[in-house]
Enzyme design. Structure first.
Site: not given
Ligand code: NAD
Length: 355
Positions: A142, A188, A244, A248
C-alpha cells in the site's frame, strides 16, 4: 486522581452516533474506577473536507500527538467519492495512521456465545473463536515505491525492511504471550521474495519468545482455514495487504461487522476504532450498533492507558447485555429479547459497566 487526555475523531456517517455512545461508557467507568478523561475533538475525513478543504487538517495532525490516545469513529461517504484520491476522506485516514507511526493493527475476531447463530458459518465451527489478527499497517504494497499507472500498464511494489518486520513480529509475540501463546505467520513465501524475507526474520524474532509456538501458513491456505476451522488460530501475524483481507474475513465469523473493535498502535499515540466504515446507508437513523466502538474504547483503556479493570468492566457489560437479549438491528434476528437503538445500547452498557 489519574487524568487522561483523549483525542476524539467522530468522522462521518454513523461516526458521531457510535462515538457518542463510547464516550458515555468511558464516562461511566471513569467515575467508578477513579480516573478523569478530558476529550479533545478533532476533524478528519469528509467532515474535515467540508470544514477546511482537506481530509487531514494540520490541527488534527498536531492535536493527536498531544493526547494519550485517540478514539475514532469512521470516515467517508458518497458525498466525497468523486474527489481526487489525495483529497478523499480515506487518504486522510491513511495519512493520519502513517503520521502517527501506528505500524501495528490489532483486530480481534471474537465470537460471543450468545451470537453463534449470527455467523454465516455453523455454530459449532465458530463457537469459542477468539483470534487476534496482527496486521502490519504502514509498509508493504500500500505504501511501496515505485507505483504508477502508465498508458499500457500499472504497478505497485511490495517492500518490507528488516526493521519493519522485526517490530511487527515483536508485537505479535508479545500479544501471544498474554493469550494462548501461538503465532501463525501468514505469507506467500512460495511465490514472493518479500515473503521469504518476512518468514526468515519472523523465525529469528521467535527465538526471543521460546514460550510462544510459531507456525507458518501461505495466505491462500489461511483464507481457507479461517472458514474451515477457525478455532485453530490464536494470533495471526501478517503483512498489510494480506491482513487487510484476512481480518475482514475473520470479522465475519462473529456475525456482524458492528461488533468488532481494532487498535492501531506504534511507538507513540495509538488509534482505537471500529473495523467498520461510516455506514452511510443507516446514518442518522439511530440504529447503528455501537458495540464495536465501545469495545475499541475498552481496548484503549487496556492497551494505551493500562486501565485493565475498567476495560474488563466494559467487556463484561457487553457480554451481559448480549446474554440478556439486548440487540441492535444488525443482530436483531438472533435470540433478541429487545431491539435497542444505538443510544439505548450505550445506556445499557454504561449502566452495567459502572456496577
Ligand atoms: P461499511 O462498513 O460502512 O458498511 C457495510 C455494511 O455494514 C452496511 O450495510 C452498513 O450499514 C453495515 N454496518 C457497518 N457498521 C455498522 C454498525 N456499526 N451497525 C450496524 N450496521 C453496520 O462499509 P461500506 O459501505 O463499504 O463503506 C461506507 C463508507 O465507509 C465508504 O465511504 C468507505 O470508504 C468508508 N469506510 C471507512 C472506514 C474507516 O473509516 N475506517 C472503513 C471502511 C470503509
Amino acid at each position: 486522581m489519574k487524568r487522561y487526555s483523549i483525542g476524539i475523531i467522530k468522522g462521518d456517517g454513523i461516526g458521531p452516533e457510535i462515538v457518542d455512545e463510547a464516550i458515555k461508557v468511558l464516562d461511566a467507568v471513569s467515575v467508578t474506577q477513579g480516573f478523569i478523561i478530558s476529550y479533545h475533538e478533532m476533524l478528519l475525513g469528509g467532515a474535515a473536507i467540508d470544514a477546511t478543504g482537506v481530509p487531514m487538517p494540520d490541527d488534527t495532525l498536531n492535536g493527536v500527538q498531544k493526547c494519550d490516545s485517540v478514539l475514532f469513529g469512521a470516515i467517508g461517504g458518497p458525498k466525497w467519492d468523486n474527489l481526487e484520491r489525495h483529497l478523499r476522506p480515506e487518504s486522510g485516514l491513511l495519512g493520519l495512521r502513517k503520521a502517527m507511526g501506528t505500524f501495528a493493527n490489532l483486530r480481534p475476531a471474537l465470537v460471543y456465545d450468545e451470537l453463534v447463530n449470527a455467523s454465516s458459518l455453523k455454530a459449532d465451527v465458530v463457537k469459542g473463536v477468539d483470534i487476534m489478527v496482527v496486521r502490519e499497517l504502514t509498509g508493504g504494497i500500500y505504501f511501496g515505491q515505485p507505483r504508477a499507472i502508465e498508458k499500457d500498464r500499472a504497478y505497485n511494489t511490495m517492500v518490507y525492511t528488516r526493521d519493519e518486520v522485526i517490530r511487527i513480529a515483536k508485537v505479535a509475540f508479545e500479544i501471544a504471550q498474554k493469550r494462548n501463546k501461538r503465532v501463525c505467520s501468514v505469507d506467500k513465501a512460495n511465490v514472493l521474495e518479500v515473503s521469504q524475507f518476512w518468514r526468515e526474520i519472523v523465525i529469528e524474532v521467535a527465538k526471543d519468545y521460546p514460550d510462544v509456538e510459531l507456525t507458518h501458513m501461505y495466505v491462500d491456505n489461511a483464507a481457507m482455514q479461517l472458514i474451515r476451522y477457525p478455532k485453530q488460530f490464536d494470533v495471526i501475524l501478517t503483512s498489510n495487504i494480506f491482513g487487510d483481507i484476512l481480518s475482514d474475513a475473520a470479522s465475519m465469523l462473529s456475525g456482524s461487522i458492528g461488533l468488532l473493535p481494532s487498535a492501531s498502535i506504534g511507538s507513540g499515540v495509538g488509534l482505537y476504532e471500529p473495523i467498520h466504515g461510516s455506514a452511510p446507508d443507516i446514518a442518522g437513523q439511530g440504529i447503528a450498533n455501537p458495540l464495536a466502538t465501545i469495545s475499541s474504547a475498552s481496548m484503549m483503556l487496556r492497551y494505551a492507558l493500562g486501565e485493565v479493570v475498567a476495560a474488563d468492566k466494559i467487556d463484561e457489560a457487553i457480554r451481559r447485555a448480549l446474554k440478556e437479549g439486548y440487540r441492535t438491528n444488525d443482530i436483531g434476528s438472533y435470540d433478541a429479547k429487545e431491539i435497542c437503538s444505538c443510544s439505548d445500547m450505550g445506556d445499557i452498557i454504561a449502566n452495567y459497566a459502572s456496577k
